[in-house]
Design an enzyme around this catalytic site. Sequence first.
Site, PDB file in Angstrom:
ATOM      1  N   GLU A  33      -6.210   0.618   2.191  1.00 53.46           N
ATOM      2  CA  GLU A  33      -6.633   0.026   3.463  1.00 53.46           C
ATOM      3  C   GLU A  33      -5.630  -1.083   3.743  1.00 53.46           C
ATOM      4  OE1 GLU A  33      -7.581  -2.750   5.403  1.00 53.46           O
ATOM      5  OE2 GLU A  33      -9.555  -3.044   4.472  1.00 53.46           O
ATOM      6  N   GLU A  69       2.286  -5.572  11.892  1.00 56.24           N
ATOM      7  CA  GLU A  69       1.367  -6.662  11.594  1.00 56.24           C
ATOM      8  C   GLU A  69       2.143  -7.897  11.132  1.00 56.24           C
ATOM      9  OE1 GLU A  69      -1.102  -6.075   8.155  1.00 56.24           O
ATOM     10  OE2 GLU A  69      -2.701  -7.339   8.961  1.00 56.24           O
ATOM     11  N   CYS A  94      -7.601  -8.324   7.837  1.00 53.28           N
ATOM     12  CA  CYS A  94      -6.997  -7.067   8.291  1.00 53.28           C
ATOM     13  C   CYS A  94      -7.572  -6.654   9.630  1.00 53.28           C
ATOM     14  CB  CYS A  94      -7.194  -5.966   7.249  1.00 53.28           C
ATOM     15  SG  CYS A  94      -8.906  -5.722   6.795  1.00 53.28           S
ATOM     16  N   GLY A  96       0.817  -1.213   0.000  1.00 49.11           N
ATOM     17  CA  GLY A  96       0.000   0.000   0.000  1.00 49.11           C
ATOM     18  C   GLY A  96       0.848   1.259   0.000  1.00 49.11           C
TER      19      GLY A  96
END
Lengths: 542, 542
Positions: free
Chosen positions: B244, B412, B280, B225
């Site tokens: 996102e 993450e 996510c 992203g």
Amino acid sequence: MTTVAIAPSYSPRTGRRVDGPAESTAEEVAAVLDAAARAFPLVSATPPAVRAGWLEAIAWALEANADRLAALADEETALGGPRLLGELAKCAASARFYGSVAAAGHWVGALVDTVPGPVPSVLRRANVALGPVAVFGASNFPFGFGVLGHDTCSAIAAGCSVVVKAHPAHPRLSAALAELAVQALAEAGAPDGTFGLVSGFDAGLALVDAPEVSALAFTGSQRAGLALAERAAGREAPIPVFAEMGTVNPVVVTPSAAAGRDAIATGFVGSFTLGQGQFCTKPGLLLVPEGSGLAEAVATILAGAAPGPLLTQAIADGYGAGVERLTGAGGTVLAAAGDAAAGDGAVDTGEGGTGKGGTGEGGTGKGVATKSSRAKGGDAGGADEGTAFTARPVALRVDLDELQPGSPFLQECFGPMALVAEYASLGAALAALARLQPSLAGAVMTAGPHDPDAGPLVAALARQVGRVVVDGWPTGVATSWGMHHGGPWPAASRADATSVGSAALLRFTRPVCFQDVPAAALPSFLCDDNPWSLPMSRTSTW
Amino acid sequence: MTTVAIAPSYSPRTGRRVDGPAESTAEEVAAVLDAAARAFPLVSATPPAVRAGWLEAIAWALEANADRLAALADEETALGGPRLLGELAKCAASARFYGSVAAAGHWVGALVDTVPGPVPSVLRRANVALGPVAVFGASNFPFGFGVLGHDTCSAIAAGCSVVVKAHPAHPRLSAALAELAVQALAEAGAPDGTFGLVSGFDAGLALVDAPEVSALAFTGSQRAGLALAERAAGREAPIPVFAEMGTVNPVVVTPSAAAGRDAIATGFVGSFTLGQGQFCTKPGLLLVPEGSGLAEAVATILAGAAPGPLLTQAIADGYGAGVERLTGAGGTVLAAAGDAAAGDGAVDTGEGGTGKGGTGEGGTGKGVATKSSRAKGGDAGGADEGTAFTARPVALRVDLDELQPGSPFLQECFGPMALVAEYASLGAALAALARLQPSLAGAVMTAGPHDPDAGPLVAALARQVGRVVVDGWPTGVATSWGMHHGGPWPAASRADATSVGSAALLRFTRPVCFQDVPAAALPSFLCDDNPWSLPMSRTSTW
């Protein structure tokens, strides 16, 4: 003992320099940021109707000090007493407007959505304030886009604390406005740190980089706005940058409208020379039907206009260079202000009235801005003499085919300069519009509500601009619910944002959804008893 | 003769590769972009209720082909038939939802504002569609965030044409969905070019750079992203990028709630291993009261869970590396799926069940993901055998003090991994929340609607996330009016944007103000006869 840097304050009318306030030290900037960060949770938790009272206090303080503030602003900007008193009155009205928008509460977008299911889920969505906002105001509207202008007031209305960077073109006014605001806010009960001012270039950079700052609002040049956005993008945590920069705003005169050429020419010259052309909404390009005589009418009216001072030496220098660049690129001088009086020496620009480039038209691109001869004062302070930042308004004729991507004609020339181009057909005008940089506003001059050419021109402009005006000039921007003052890149950094109007608050918020949060743990304003009296939509409506 | 590149399609269960569709040539990409640009003015001028019919046609086509599509999706994603049939049904419902949102018309934000004055001025403001939108879907929701997912349907609802980049994790499904959509849209009367698909890495880059593209919507990893946003920022005319991405979503169990520890542990393990943790909105961090026994309860339940395939070899590799990085940084394995059955050899991870780092707790960070031994097929096509992309779900215990800015625990780890940290006091938990990266969602597990600790935790999360859930897990995202699926940077590139819910349409619009434009020249939908039946506010209301 440390040397304190003093911001110089200049008179555009004389170039004379006096000492402004001291620039902020790094410690002072840190303290202002810390105060803003500590104030933010208190400001955002305050009912919007109470914040409206704070903004009312600011409006009242502006009005109570109108004469003094306008006089100080005139010393630093030379925009003239009547204009500045009018701008101050509008600024006070804007502060009240954002207060009323805050209290009305639509900006919260509160919504209660019951999602059906075996166990129904309740989603409550609301826009919440982002955090402390850094505001970089503009030189050309010392009140409207200054320390207490649209950005500051809409940010406070949205629940943010604000730190303003004083504009170097009006440092003494900035300090006076900040002093008033701090006192008015304190008396109205706003938390310490709701508003703060910093001064100096380094202080500005510190705001861009500060982790306390959650959003930036900027009004000014494309160069400065893009530099700010680039620096902010390099932060460890990037933040939204709302830069209202402006480009060339086009106005198209339809073939049927051209019959009213004198009124149009008068309006055009009045609009592009208003405030010495130092408006982001200045009509920078007039597209007129070939052979309509409109260019000539513009020349006649402009010749009778008078030169005047620009805001700063840098703007005057930039203006002179811009006009030279455009004449060098093939623009020919249609007329310059003062041409009509050139014979009696009223305008002393050295080269005024001399034809250039074989066009035979009056005036020249050279000499439109006077170079100041003021001595460099360094940091030593004190006053020194100088030369006025005077500039002559000028209109350039340009061939429609020269309006091409990348050409200098598509770049804003800040100051009282406008281009006039003739089109042979509506199709050619439409094609030219599509080649321009997107802009804040555009206008169409029509022969009335049934002018057949208005529709295609409005549609073409709507693809390129943030606001389309019919039979009006783009320079007037009403502070009202339906206003949109913004535009596609590079007119603004964010096409969805406006710096004027009710939606200006939205820039400083983000939505949060509270899913199945019981009343005792909800932010109080989202509870069913609705203590802020927010418009609260239910599922299937906004 | 040119060589046509073939997109490889893998089975996550076996690692076996078969040929997918051909990748798009540069000429094909240009043709798709050109068609989208030509379609855009037609799409945006179509009444939203008619566009709702197009989206209904897409929904119907999905449902009519559900079994075939779910089977194909399962071959490429191994997410399982029931999950995929459910996701497809939700995807069809979403297409209808965005159609109903389009038809309801609140997204237009139509407003008629009469500004008083000697000559009153009428401002009509409306959100207009931006232009063709490029959509980069996600691997983990082949329907919901795939070719016909939230981004595509909300963009069409808002009046944009769409070009989707096929996801390399499900190229055959992407092609099948595109074929369906093109046919359904044509049958429903949508203009050619309303929807297009391109395939291949270079085709994706071409979309980012294409002047025809007005906005990008992306769902996927932070790395991809941010790379996309950076490339888009380098365009001659930058465009909005709605990425996102997601980070670590925290869930806090209050001291009083910890009594219900078995249900919480079961819910937590179910939520973070759902879809093999490839959400996510996965709860990546559970904050539990010290001595509550919750960590141990999580360990017991997780030990009884089963390993399964991840979506791609790259995700499996990234997952294995991520778990190793976290154990190397001081995370200790609380449990891994299959630990309970390790004795009977049900899980073949080489090192499963071996304690590590002196904690004495079952499992290890190593061996959680199996490296594939598949041969590199190059461009030659054909099928080759491989190894399953299997991974073991794992929970790591981490000290609260390790959750510091810059630590790997705040990054993450995509896949079925979650952290469990104990807190000694609510203050310590609140302080830890403030140190996390902002995220899409966060949750609080309470002892009921009057749990005194819920309020401060909800308030702390609201400062950090886009959605706060009480007594629920963040993994369920309802497609509904009040949903907000987004969050502050770096969870998403734009904190104000949502990719799910009614406001998803707003991403693909910008406001335009029409000032004193007569009816004959206005866009028809803004005229007083209101042909689109839009909710039309008058001054002082939105």
